[in-house]
Design a protein around this motif. Structure first.
Motif, PDB file in Angstrom:
ATOM      1  N   VAL A 174       0.840  -1.192   0.000  1.00 18.83           N
ATOM      2  CA  VAL A 174       0.000   0.000   0.000  1.00 18.83           C
ATOM      3  C   VAL A 174       0.877   1.245   0.000  1.00 18.83           C
ATOM      4  O   VAL A 174       1.742   1.414   0.865  1.00 18.83           O
ATOM      5  CB  VAL A 174      -0.936   0.022   1.228  1.00 18.83           C
ATOM      6  CG1 VAL A 174      -1.811   1.272   1.212  1.00 18.83           C
ATOM      7  CG2 VAL A 174      -1.806  -1.233   1.254  1.00 18.83           C
ATOM      8  N   THR A 202      -3.519   0.670  -3.064  1.00 15.29           N
ATOM      9  CA  THR A 202      -2.979  -0.686  -3.044  1.00 15.29           C
ATOM     10  C   THR A 202      -2.436  -1.016  -4.421  1.00 15.29           C
ATOM     11  O   THR A 202      -3.168  -0.976  -5.410  1.00 15.29           O
ATOM     12  CB  THR A 202      -4.058  -1.700  -2.656  1.00 15.29           C
ATOM     13  OG1 THR A 202      -4.579  -1.365  -1.368  1.00 15.29           O
ATOM     14  CG2 THR A 202      -3.498  -3.107  -2.612  1.00 15.29           C
ATOM     15  N   ASN A 207      -8.554  -3.407  -0.452  1.00 18.42           N
ATOM     16  CA  ASN A 207      -9.081  -2.640  -1.587  1.00 18.42           C
ATOM     17  C   ASN A 207     -10.183  -3.400  -2.290  1.00 18.42           C
ATOM     18  O   ASN A 207     -10.270  -4.640  -2.208  1.00 18.42           O
ATOM     19  CB  ASN A 207      -7.966  -2.332  -2.579  1.00 18.42           C
ATOM     20  CG  ASN A 207      -7.496  -3.572  -3.323  1.00 18.42           C
ATOM     21  OD1 ASN A 207      -6.860  -4.450  -2.745  1.00 18.42           O
ATOM     22  ND2 ASN A 207      -7.814  -3.647  -4.611  1.00 18.42           N
ATOM     23  N   GLY A 221      -7.051   0.946  -6.376  1.00 15.97           N
ATOM     24  CA  GLY A 221      -5.715   0.383  -6.444  1.00 15.97           C
ATOM     25  C   GLY A 221      -5.054   0.677  -7.766  1.00 15.97           C
ATOM     26  O   GLY A 221      -5.468   1.579  -8.511  1.00 15.97           O
TER      27      GLY A 221
END
Length: 355
Positions: free
Chosen positions: A68, A79, A149, A154
């Motif tokens: 992350v 992420t 996530n 992400g």
């Protein structure tokens, strides 16, 4: 040495229907293998990856290290997943742009683009365990739903980009895309047995599990009946409108029909007057309604796909398009039967008495 989790696979191959196909939501793999946590692999991850790539049932595999990063001002987190383009890459659902190919490029999911207040073609600064690095956003797309996530939050980076940003990993997984014929109920067990046969050193591992169902798939499934109900309601309105138009036309034009009957129009020809009107109404509706319906349907579905988000696939109901024309013409002529009978049985003398 820890044992990897084993779970059953869903039966059957994904269908093209969005409500049954998680690929529309970026889940383009059928099995996953949890390889490590907090920088420590549970087993010989490199051997497992090599065995997966050599397996004939494996259509694609991605060895994903996951960590992350924080966005500018540390007000948001992203992420990041590593993506390997070859060999046997896993497909990624992209809404625009392309996948990253160098260490300073990144693909971000739609919600992350919104959170970071950026867009494709711009640069974004992300901070990892090795410091801050600036990436060029080459595309927008979907990612696997993970522990921190959703599928629309992400991003994807190359191995080189990941190594420039992080030391180690938070999670380490392999995502496995099977060929269609191998997506059976016992796919995880069959693949595990095949891997163990290829490399006996992996025989004590049970690494493959099925990703959890995405809640968005169930949500779309719950509302999929609404377009059908709306379509039936609009069709019912159209039937009522045509029937009312035909009945009203016979009533209002009864005097004209009586004059034509007096001039030699037969009862059969009188019925055909109403049938012709019904056919013309249906024909005009088809000429304008089908193209406009296709255009409007695709536009609305694109808006829904962008908002959800999910992969946009232009809807095309072939059988509906082939059958709607004959069905509309037949139904219009059925609706013309009763008004046509009334038109043929008009009392000519009574209607023309005022002349």
């Amino acid at each position: 040495m820890a044992s990897w989790r084993l779970s059953r696979s869903r039966a059957g191959c994904p269908t093209p229907l969005v409500t049954r196909n998680p690929e529309r939501f970026g889940q383009t793999f059928q099995l996953s293998a949890f390889l490590g946590l907090n920088g420590q692999d549970y087993g010989p991850a490199d051997k497992l990856l090599a065995a997966l790539r050599a397996n004939a049932d494996v259509q694609g595999v991605d060895d994903a290290r996951i960590a992350v990063a924080t966005g500018p001002g540390s007000n948001s987190s992203v992420t990041l997943y590593t993506y390997t383009a070859a060999p046997k890459p896993v497909d990624v659902v992209m809404t625009s742009g392309r996948m990253p190919t160098s260490a300073d490029e990144i693909l971000l999911a739609p919600h992350s683009l919104t959170t970071l207040h950026t867009r494709v073609g711009e640069r974004v600064a992300l901070t990892g365990t090795k410091g801050t690095r600036t990436f060029m956003i080459t595309g927008a797309g979907l990612v696997p739903a993970g522990f921190h996530n959703g599928y629309a939050d992400g991003g994807w980076v190359t191995d080189a980009g990941y190594d420039a940003l992080f030391t180690g990993f938070k999670f380490h997984l392999d995502y496995v895309n099977l060929r269609p014929g191998a997506r059976t109920a016992d796919a995880s067990a069959r693949l595990g047995a095949a891997i163990a046969k290829t490399d006996p050193g992996l025989s004590h591992f049970t690494p493959f599990f099925v990703p959890d169902p995405l809640p968005e798939v169930a949500e779309i499934r719950q509302v999929r009946v609404l377009p059908i109900v709306l379509g039936l309601f609009l069709a019912l309105l159209a039937v009522g409108a045509v029937g009312h138009a035909l009945a009203t036309a016979v009533r209002r034009r009864s005097h004209d029909l009586a004059v034509l009957r007096a001039l030699g129009l037969t009862r059969r020809q009188c019925r055909w007057v109403v049938v012709t009107q019904a056919t013309v109404l249906a024909g005009i509706g088809l000429i304008f309604g089908v193209p406009l319906g296709l255009a409007l349907g695709r536009t609305v579905w694109r808006v829904v796909a962008d908002y959800t988000p999910l992969q946009y696939v232009a809807p095309l109901a072939v059988w509906t398009l082939l059958l709607v024309g004959p069905a509309a013409l037949i139904l219009a002529n059925v609706l013309a039967a009763w008004p046509g009978r009334r038109a043929a049985r008009l009392r000519i003398a009574n209607l023309l008495r005022a002349e």
